[in-house]
Design an enzyme around this catalytic site. Structure first.
Site, PDB file in Angstrom:
ATOM      1  N   GLU A  75       0.813  -1.227   0.000  1.00 53.73           N
ATOM      2  CA  GLU A  75       0.000   0.000   0.000  1.00 53.73           C
ATOM      3  C   GLU A  75       0.844   1.274   0.000  1.00 53.73           C
ATOM      4  OE1 GLU A  75      -2.809  -0.553   3.192  1.00 53.73           O
ATOM      5  OE2 GLU A  75      -3.822  -2.188   2.160  1.00 53.73           O
TER       6      GLU A  75
ATOM      7  N   GLU B 254      -5.230  -8.382  -1.680  1.00 58.06           N
ATOM      8  CA  GLU B 254      -5.800  -8.324  -0.329  1.00 58.06           C
ATOM      9  C   GLU B 254      -7.191  -7.720  -0.414  1.00 58.06           C
ATOM     10  OE1 GLU B 254      -3.261  -6.684   2.853  1.00 58.06           O
ATOM     11  OE2 GLU B 254      -5.038  -5.604   3.560  1.00 58.06           O
TER      12      GLU B 254
END
Length: 543
Positions: free
Chosen positions: A197, A316
């Site tokens: 991220e 994810e």
């Protein structure tokens, strides 16, 4: 005789509900002449995160001992749950992975456990993965035949330069030593993922410039080529493990260049925060569920334009962020979101879909304390066993509350249809057409030997299935409902039977009901069904 008795009991159980509810007839058209997308053989994936026991959200701490560094690897139910997939893909990674140091080689920094730290990234200090623990993890992976993707620390050596932007050169020495150790021990890693991220405007906690990140990937590729040059199999590279930012994704693919990145990973939490009191209604809202299709479509276009050598992965996805929704993400109702995501992402050529988490948080497939499967575990297992790689086109004349997805069946002939009824008022009676010839056939032949025109006039649809011992054709049905009709039940019911562990903690059998092919398909309100047509005439699905 037995199959008809089972069918009779099964249908009788539906009658009170059918009579009390609105019933709508729907026609579904399946085009099995060609696939519209292809999944990886090991499409279903689950994550193991780094969060320690004192990771809390909304005054609740749902992680317990479920992280990479403290998960009870000896618990028999954990191994049984993984082995039931025969080869479950596991992704190790999460928010804290860019603070993990590997206790191997010439590590100059102290290697301590994660601890709460006010000024630390995500409120925690750097943490440590000891090689003894890495050995223990790989023993579990080897024993259960898991396929492993590991997320590497992409911030090591960098520093914060402004706000959440990080700069400076990536120090690859610790990662290199970790890879060398992994290779020396013979541990099989399917893929290495770089960072978590860090992607531009959609980054969480820290961000890295796309050009700098792309150059790092070239460096990582060179390291892998060098270290694995004598290995029989070379792991692939996954990146960037972030939320999709079209400009940032396009830039890093252009900079890294051809055949560096193999899987373009992105994260999805499209239901919003786990504390949202409207979480259940969001899950049951077809318009809300469909919004994420824009992300899938834009990522597909970005890869086709800037990185056609790579494939799309959901690296994810947990539905609701901040550890998921308490009393929602671990209950039956969450399978409406989860299975819809699996079906929708498949249509956009997504190769792998990693669920947050295998165990940990409120969204674990397994309970974080007992390891007892939550409802979504069985949804994942049924998908893994029934839905093959080939994705088929489906059209329907029904309501948006009835979601339908079709795949070639897993390792067998025919097709499998996934039906999701989001309506709390309507039951559906469903007819299925093969759009190739507007009827279903048994291995290319009409069931009764009649002409196509004659049969199409007599019957709107033909059913196709396997042959029972008495010569009758059947199809296989897996109907999923919540125990006692309570949507937030933690017990899933399959064909009227609650799914519970065996006395030896074994995963229960997931047996279908075999139904006469000439009977209609009933999908009750707020339920899910997998329907297997073993002999559906499917040119795209020849085994």
């Amino acid at each position: 005789m037995g199959i008809f008795l089972s069918l009779f009991i099964y249908l009788i159980s539906y009658l009170p509900v059918i009579l009390a509810r609105d019933v709508t007839r729907v026609t579904i058209f399946v085009d099995a002449t060609k696939t519209v997308a292809t999944n990886d053989e090991h499409f279903i994936c689950a994550t193991v995160d780094w969060w320690p026991h004192d990771k809390c959200n909304y005054n609740h701490c749902p992680w317990g001992n479920s992280s990479v560094i403290n998960l009870d690897l000896s618990h028999p139910l954990l191994a049984n749950a993984i082995q039931a997939f025969q080869s479950l893909r596991i992704r190790i990674g999460g928010s804290l992975q860019d603070q993990v140091l590997y206790d191997v080689g010439d590590l100059k920094a102290p290697c301590h456990p994660f601890r709460k730290m006010k000024d630390g990234l995500f409120g925690f200090s750097k943490g440590c993965l000891h090689m003894q623990r890495w050995d223990e993890l790989n023993q579990l992976f080897n024993r259960t035949r898991a396929i492993v993707s590991f997320g590497l620390n992409a911030l090591h050596g960098r520093h914060n330069i402004r706000h959440n932007a990080w700069g400076g050169a990536w120090d690859s020495n610790n990662a290199r030593d970790f890879l060398k150790y992994t290779i020396s021990m013979g541990y099989q890693i399917d893929s290495w993922e770089y960072g978590n991220e860090l992607s531009g405007r959609t980054s969480i906690g820290a961000s890295v410039d796309a050009e700098l990140y792309g150059k790092d990937l070239i460096n990582l590729k060179n390291i892998i080529n060098e270290l694995y040059k004598n290995s029989s199999s070379k792991p692939t590279i996954l990146a960037p493990g972030g939320f999709f930012d079209q400009e940032w994704y396009a830039k890093f693919l252009q900079v890294s260049g051809s055949n560096v990145v193999n899987g373009v990973t992105h994260h999805i939490y499209n239901l919003g925060p786990g504390v949202d009191p409207n979480l259940v209604s969001k899950i049951l809202n077809p318009q809300r569920l469909s919004r994420v299709s824009e992300t899938f479509g834009n990522l597909k276009q970005t890869i086709e334009k800037h990185g056609p050598w790579a494939s799309a992965w959901v690296g994810e996805s947990g539905g609701a962020y901040n550890s998921g929704g308490r009393h929602v993400s671990n209950t039956f109702v969450n399978s409406f979101w989860y299975l819809d995501q699996l079906g929708m992402s498949s249509k956009y050529n997504t190769k792998v879909y990693c669920r947050q988490t295998l165990v940990g948080g409120n969204y674990g497939l397994l309970n974080a304390t007992t390891f007892i499967p939550n409802p979504d575990y069985y949804s994942a297992l049924l998908w893994h066993r029934l839905m093959g790689k080939g994705v088929l086109s489906v059209a329907t004349d029904g309501s948006s509350s009835l979601r339908s997805y079709a795949h070639c069946s897993k390792e067998r002939e025919g097709i499998t249809l996934l039906l999701i009824n989001l309506s709390n008022q309507t039951d559906y009676v469903i007819s299925v057409h093969n759009s190739m010839n507007m009827k279903l056939t048994v291995k290319g032949k009409d069931i009764n030997g009649e002409s196509s025109l004659s049969r199409d006039i007599k019957r709107a649809v033909s059913w196709v299935g396997s042959t029972a011992s008495d010569g009758h054709l059947t199809r296989e049905e897996y109907h999923l409902t919540p125990k006692d009709g309570y949507l937030q039940s933690q017990t899933m019911v399959l064909n009227g039977i609650p799914l519970q562990l065996a006395e030896d903690e074994g995963i229960p059998k997931l047996d279908p009901v075999r139904v006469d092919v000439n009977s209609p398909i009933y999908i009750t309100h707020l339920s899910i069904a997998f329907i297997v047509f073993p002999n559906f005439s499917a040119r795209a699905c020849v085994v």
